[in-house]
Design a protein around this motif. Sequence first.
Motif, PDB file in Angstrom:
ATOM      1  N   UNK A  81      15.409   5.544  14.625  1.00 19.17           N
ATOM      2  CA  UNK A  81      16.861   5.591  14.792  1.00 19.17           C
ATOM      3  C   UNK A  81      17.491   4.670  13.743  1.00 19.17           C
ATOM      4  N   UNK A  82      17.466   5.120  12.463  1.00 18.59           N
ATOM      5  CA  UNK A  82      18.001   4.290  11.371  1.00 18.59           C
ATOM      6  C   UNK A  82      19.485   4.586  11.190  1.00 18.59           C
ATOM      7  N   UNK A  83      20.313   3.562  10.911  1.00 17.08           N
ATOM      8  CA  UNK A  83      21.732   3.837  10.648  1.00 17.08           C
ATOM      9  C   UNK A  83      21.883   4.666   9.376  1.00 17.08           C
ATOM     10  N   UNK A  84      22.961   5.411   9.293  1.00 20.20           N
ATOM     11  CA  UNK A  84      23.103   6.340   8.178  1.00 20.20           C
ATOM     12  C   UNK A  84      23.113   5.635   6.823  1.00 20.20           C
ATOM     13  N   UNK A  85      23.606   4.382   6.788  1.00 22.75           N
ATOM     14  CA  UNK A  85      23.709   3.695   5.490  1.00 22.75           C
ATOM     15  C   UNK A  85      22.365   3.156   5.001  1.00 22.75           C
ATOM     16  N   UNK A  86      21.294   3.308   5.797  1.00 23.95           N
ATOM     17  CA  UNK A  86      19.968   2.914   5.324  1.00 23.95           C
ATOM     18  C   UNK A  86      19.400   3.953   4.362  1.00 23.95           C
ATOM     19  N   UNK A  87      18.449   3.531   3.539  1.00 26.94           N
ATOM     20  CA  UNK A  87      17.703   4.463   2.689  1.00 26.94           C
ATOM     21  C   UNK A  87      16.253   3.990   2.659  1.00 26.94           C
ATOM     22  N   UNK A  88      15.383   4.747   1.996  1.00 28.86           N
ATOM     23  CA  UNK A  88      13.988   4.319   2.027  1.00 28.86           C
ATOM     24  C   UNK A  88      13.084   5.160   1.165  1.00 28.86           C
ATOM     25  N   UNK A  89      11.792   4.990   1.382  1.00 27.52           N
ATOM     26  CA  UNK A  89      10.806   5.803   0.670  1.00 27.52           C
ATOM     27  C   UNK A  89       9.589   6.007   1.570  1.00 27.52           C
ATOM     28  N   UNK A  90       8.869   7.068   1.280  1.00 26.93           N
ATOM     29  CA  UNK A  90       7.682   7.406   2.061  1.00 26.93           C
ATOM     30  C   UNK A  90       6.518   7.601   1.105  1.00 26.93           C
ATOM     31  N   UNK A  91       5.433   6.907   1.393  1.00 23.60           N
ATOM     32  CA  UNK A  91       4.215   7.045   0.586  1.00 23.60           C
ATOM     33  C   UNK A  91       3.198   7.851   1.380  1.00 23.60           C
ATOM     34  N   UNK A  92       3.012   9.119   1.018  1.00 22.53           N
ATOM     35  CA  UNK A  92       2.107   9.954   1.827  1.00 22.53           C
ATOM     36  C   UNK A  92       0.641   9.530   1.735  1.00 22.53           C
ATOM     37  N   UNK A  93       0.257   8.835   0.664  1.00 24.51           N
ATOM     38  CA  UNK A  93      -1.167   8.479   0.507  1.00 24.51           C
ATOM     39  C   UNK A  93      -1.501   7.094   1.048  1.00 24.51           C
ATOM     40  N   UNK A  94      -0.496   6.390   1.567  1.00 27.80           N
ATOM     41  CA  UNK A  94      -0.746   5.059   2.135  1.00 27.80           C
ATOM     42  C   UNK A  94      -1.213   5.206   3.592  1.00 27.80           C
ATOM     43  N   UNK A  95      -1.484   4.099   4.261  1.00 22.22           N
ATOM     44  CA  UNK A  95      -1.920   4.220   5.651  1.00 22.22           C
ATOM     45  C   UNK A  95      -2.442   2.937   6.244  1.00 22.22           C
ATOM     46  N   UNK A  96      -3.429   3.098   7.105  1.00 23.86           N
ATOM     47  CA  UNK A  96      -3.896   2.003   7.959  1.00 23.86           C
ATOM     48  C   UNK A  96      -5.369   1.708   7.657  1.00 23.86           C
ATOM     49  N   UNK A  97      -5.652   0.440   7.415  1.00 16.26           N
ATOM     50  CA  UNK A  97      -7.045  -0.017   7.287  1.00 16.26           C
ATOM     51  C   UNK A  97      -7.491  -0.564   8.638  1.00 16.26           C
ATOM     52  N   UNK A  98      -8.703  -0.217   9.031  1.00 12.54           N
ATOM     53  CA  UNK A  98      -9.263  -0.783  10.266  1.00 12.54           C
ATOM     54  C   UNK A  98      -9.968  -2.082   9.879  1.00 12.54           C
ATOM     55  N   UNK A  99      -9.187  -3.169   9.877  1.00 13.72           N
ATOM     56  CA  UNK A  99      -9.644  -4.424   9.263  1.00 13.72           C
ATOM     57  C   UNK A  99     -10.903  -4.982   9.927  1.00 13.72           C
ATOM     58  N   UNK A 100     -10.997  -4.868  11.256  1.00 13.17           N
ATOM     59  CA  UNK A 100     -12.215  -5.349  11.937  1.00 13.17           C
ATOM     60  C   UNK A 100     -13.437  -4.571  11.449  1.00 13.17           C
ATOM     61  N   UNK A 101     -13.299  -3.245  11.372  1.00  8.39           N
ATOM     62  CA  UNK A 101     -14.406  -2.406  10.883  1.00  8.39           C
ATOM     63  C   UNK A 101     -14.742  -2.737   9.426  1.00  8.39           C
ATOM     64  N   UNK A 102     -13.700  -2.997   8.624  1.00 10.15           N
ATOM     65  CA  UNK A 102     -13.935  -3.291   7.200  1.00 10.15           C
ATOM     66  C   UNK A 102     -14.791  -4.553   7.073  1.00 10.15           C
ATOM     67  N   UNK A 103     -14.424  -5.609   7.809  1.00 13.17           N
ATOM     68  CA  UNK A 103     -15.169  -6.873   7.698  1.00 13.17           C
ATOM     69  C   UNK A 103     -16.582  -6.702   8.246  1.00 13.17           C
ATOM     70  N   UNK A 104     -16.686  -5.973   9.372  1.00 14.69           N
ATOM     71  CA  UNK A 104     -18.029  -5.720   9.940  1.00 14.69           C
ATOM     72  C   UNK A 104     -18.907  -4.958   8.941  1.00 14.69           C
ATOM     73  N   UNK A 105     -18.300  -3.994   8.242  1.00 19.88           N
ATOM     74  CA  UNK A 105     -19.072  -3.182   7.286  1.00 19.88           C
ATOM     75  C   UNK A 105     -19.484  -4.018   6.075  1.00 19.88           C
ATOM     76  N   UNK A 106     -18.528  -4.792   5.517  1.00 15.67           N
ATOM     77  CA  UNK A 106     -18.884  -5.678   4.397  1.00 15.67           C
ATOM     78  C   UNK A 106     -20.041  -6.602   4.821  1.00 15.67           C
ATOM     79  N   UNK A 107     -19.950  -7.128   6.038  1.00 14.63           N
ATOM     80  CA  UNK A 107     -20.970  -8.067   6.528  1.00 14.63           C
ATOM     81  C   UNK A 107     -22.348  -7.397   6.600  1.00 14.63           C
TER      82      UNK A 107
END
Length: 390
Positions: A132-158
């Motif tokens: 529910x953004x006010x009309x005077x807001x603007x923005x951008x969308x990055x379709x290739x961005x997202x979410x890292x599962x940080x706990x899994x990442x550290x467990x995997x590196x380990x």
Amino acid sequence: MNSHYDVIIVGAGSMGMAAGYYLAKEGTKPLLIDAFDPPHSNGSHSGDTRLIRHACGEGYEYVPLAIRAQELWDELQQETTESIFRNTGVVTFGPRNSDFVNQAIAGGKEYSLPIDTLDNGEEINKRWPGINAPDEHFGCYEPEAGVLFSGNCIRTFRKLALQYGAELLTNTPVDDLAVAENDVTVQTKEGTFTADKLIVSAGAWNKKLLSELNLNLALQPSRQTIGWFDAEESLYQSDEFPGFFVDLPTGVYYGFPSIDGTGLKIGRYDAGEEIDPEYMNREFGIFPKDEGDIRKFLETFMPQAAGKLNVGKTCMFTNTPDENFIIDVHPEHANVAIAAGFSGHGYKYSSAVGEILSQLATSSTTNHDISLFSATRPSIQPQASKTVQN
Ligand SMILES: Cc1cc2nc3c(=O)[nH]c(=O)nc-3n(C[C@H](O)[C@H](O)[C@H](O)COP(=O)(O)OP(=O)(O)OC[C@H]3O[C@@H](n4cnc5c(N)ncnc54)[C@H](O)[C@@H]3O)c2cc1C
């Protein structure tokens, strides 16, 4: 267990564990030492997930680092069955004069990233009916961005670092550090260890450890809170809803879609009490604003996600006065590399930072441009930080 290693890494969290992985993969033998048992909830990486944006509103210099980091995350995914990254996309919005939004759009264009500009609030709200953004807001969308599962990442590196030959000491705080021209000595309750090279990557505890190496930097840890809220799944689940970063004059907020029914996760980026990591109160809810602040944002901007609080957690940022990282070789000791001051936006880069640290530890140089992250820049010397705060 040996007593001498190629490299000792003090602090095997987000940055240190990644460095251990890249060193071991290249055939260098590191000893990683951590005060806890990573991933854990006492430092800066707790809370399961982190956003990765590529068109960084923090500045042009971060974009190549984010692009390299994403390549490395994708490579890591090939080595594990754990989930590393979910491509949810990320939307960034705010009022027209938001430097952050304008910089993200400019950075995306400069590096020819796929990025959709969103001209007004109506366009944002139409695309994601949960916003529910006010009309005077603007923005951008990055379709290739997202979410890292940080706990899994550290467990995997380990796991992979150990498979490639690294050693790891957990629940072992480093008590003392000493550096000579040709080797370094690290003291712990488990014994004294030596190495040719040292990496210091101790997160919120870096200030104290680095001061033992005669490096006094303006590093300020702060207490942060995050909450997971019951949300209308049809609007906010990760197949429908992106990660988000909202830059308002009254506060900066970031969050995550509901992943596998856990609820919408949200935190505030630009606030938090200055603390000492040894004594921080890690209980969520001791201050009414722990929940109140983020709930108020949801009620205004994402009202169908302002349900019951499922879980609340605390975590720490470690800010520098200019909010840029410190990734460098120690100014007096060529055999010491430093990773500090990741200021609330560092996790996404940790794969690339691990690669940089592994290069610095083996050759004292890196093929990445790390000039922005210099340990000798005036803005992070303690005197400069006083000037900034006044
Ligand atoms: C709530 C929250 C949300 C965030 N969201 C995002 C996001 O969406 N995207 C993003 O990119 N970034 C995000 N960040 C920032 C990011 O998580 C941090 O920048 C990053 O985790 C910092 O990594 P670090 O290695 O410096 O610290 P840590 O991961 O905390 O690692 C430091 C390690 O050093 C160890 N240590 C400390 N002292 C000693 C000692 N004496 N001896 C041995 N070991 C020691 C600690 O136990 C710890 O494991 C967020 C941070 C928080 C708190």
